[in-house]
Design a protein around this motif. Structure first.
Motif, PDB file in Angstrom:
ATOM      1  N   ALA A   1      -7.982  15.346  20.076  1.00 18.20           N
ATOM      2  CA  ALA A   1      -8.592  14.675  21.223  1.00 18.20           C
ATOM      3  C   ALA A   1      -7.584  14.362  22.318  1.00 18.20           C
ATOM      4  O   ALA A   1      -7.946  14.249  23.496  1.00 18.20           O
ATOM      5  N   ALA A   2      -6.306  14.229  21.948  1.00 22.94           N
ATOM      6  CA  ALA A   2      -5.274  13.941  22.949  1.00 22.94           C
ATOM      7  C   ALA A   2      -4.974  15.153  23.824  1.00 22.94           C
ATOM      8  O   ALA A   2      -4.305  15.030  24.856  1.00 22.94           O
ATOM      9  N   ASP A   3      -5.432  16.329  23.407  1.00 25.96           N
ATOM     10  CA  ASP A   3      -5.422  17.543  24.235  1.00 25.96           C
ATOM     11  C   ASP A   3      -4.021  17.989  24.644  1.00 25.96           C
ATOM     12  O   ASP A   3      -3.765  18.287  25.810  1.00 25.96           O
ATOM     13  N   ASN A   4      -3.121  18.037  23.648  1.00 27.61           N
ATOM     14  CA  ASN A   4      -1.790  18.592  23.872  1.00 27.61           C
ATOM     15  C   ASN A   4      -1.604  19.750  22.890  1.00 27.61           C
ATOM     16  O   ASN A   4      -1.352  19.525  21.707  1.00 27.61           O
TER      17      ASN A   4
ATOM     18  N   ALA B   1      -0.450  10.566  19.956  1.00 28.07           N
ATOM     19  CA  ALA B   1      -1.760  11.066  20.380  1.00 28.07           C
ATOM     20  C   ALA B   1      -2.687   9.920  20.767  1.00 28.07           C
ATOM     21  O   ALA B   1      -3.378   9.978  21.796  1.00 28.07           O
ATOM     22  N   VAL B   2      -2.704   8.867  19.977  1.00 22.02           N
ATOM     23  CA  VAL B   2      -3.598   7.744  20.264  1.00 22.02           C
ATOM     24  C   VAL B   2      -3.178   7.021  21.542  1.00 22.02           C
ATOM     25  O   VAL B   2      -4.020   6.592  22.327  1.00 22.02           O
TER      26      VAL B   2
ATOM     27  N   ARG C   1      -6.688  14.652  12.042  1.00 22.66           N
ATOM     28  CA  ARG C   1      -6.535  15.720  13.038  1.00 22.66           C
ATOM     29  C   ARG C   1      -7.459  15.507  14.236  1.00 22.66           C
ATOM     30  O   ARG C   1      -7.141  15.915  15.355  1.00 22.66           O
ATOM     31  N   GLU C   2      -8.593  14.865  14.018  1.00 20.89           N
ATOM     32  CA  GLU C   2      -9.564  14.661  15.105  1.00 20.89           C
ATOM     33  C   GLU C   2      -8.932  13.975  16.309  1.00 20.89           C
ATOM     34  O   GLU C   2      -9.124  14.396  17.453  1.00 20.89           O
TER      35      GLU C   2
END
Length: 216
Positions: free
Chosen positions: A143-146, A94-95, A138-139
């Motif tokens: 934020a990675a929007d998947n 995600a990051v 979880r934030e």
């Protein structure tokens, strides 16, 4: 038209209360409890408690022994390893995927979470701290929007909460150390340092849960 939500049944209330006690560790793994004991504490009859026990057994939180009671299933060592490994893969991915605009909006939310964590740590509220801890991680997954990754990550949430609570209540880790590491993770996200974040997250998960993500 106003939608009126239906009240929970006695069995649903019992299920939610007992499960919450398991997740927070107030019903610790390895403890044997009885329907009568829990019904007395909840102020209800045995029937809804029995239904709740059966549901919790199906979900793997309890193991029922006729005429003896219900065993709270401890966190298996292999489960902790699997959860930590799955989290590491999802969180680092995600990051790496964060766009600049998403990262800019994310960092203030992470800073606000850090403030909330400090407040809870000062108050000694370990159960709420464990929830906010899970929400912090979880934030940046959100934020990675998947949506697929978010759904999978959320499926780990209850196990993650319980593992956090167990570590905190046993004194295996300390809130100050967790906040310090969360601050470092936030700084690395702000700097768009995905490699540094991956290294810091591995250390963080190892410190908190005593399990190093596989392959590292």
């Amino acid at each position: 038209m106003q939608v009126v939500s239906k009240p929970f049944t006695a069995a649903e209330r019992a299920y939610r209360e007992i499960k919450e006690r398991i997740l927070t560790g107030s019903l610790p793994g390895g403890e044997l409890v009885s329907e009568n004991e829990i019904a007395g504490e909840l102020g209800t009859s045995r029937t809804p408690v029995r239904e709740a026990f059966l549901r919790l057994e199906t979900e793997g939180w309890m193991r029922l022994y006729p005429k003896r009671g219900a065993l709270i299933v401890p966190v298996p060592s292999h489960e902790a390893e699997h959860v930590v490994h799955a989290r590491y893969i999802v969180e680092t991915g995600a990051v790496r995927a964060l766009a600049e605009v998403a990262r800019a909006g994310l960092v203030p939310r992470l800073r606000e979470s850090l403030h909330r964590q400090r407040t809870l740590a000062d108050a000694g509220d370990l159960d709420e701290f464990a929830i906010v801890d899970a929400d912090f991680h979880r934030e940046y997954v959100v934020a990675a929007d998947n949506p697929l990754l978010i759904g999978f990550y959320d499926s780990l949430r209850e196990r993650q909460r319980r593992m956090n609570s167990v570590a905190l209540h046993r004194g295996e880790t300390h809130t100050d150390r967790i906040i310090e590491q969360h601050t470092a993770l936030t700084d690395l996200i702000e700097a768009a340092d995905a490699a540094g974040f991956a290294d810091a997250l591995a250390r963080h998960l190892t410190d908190v849960h005593g399990v190093t993500p596989r392959g590292l």
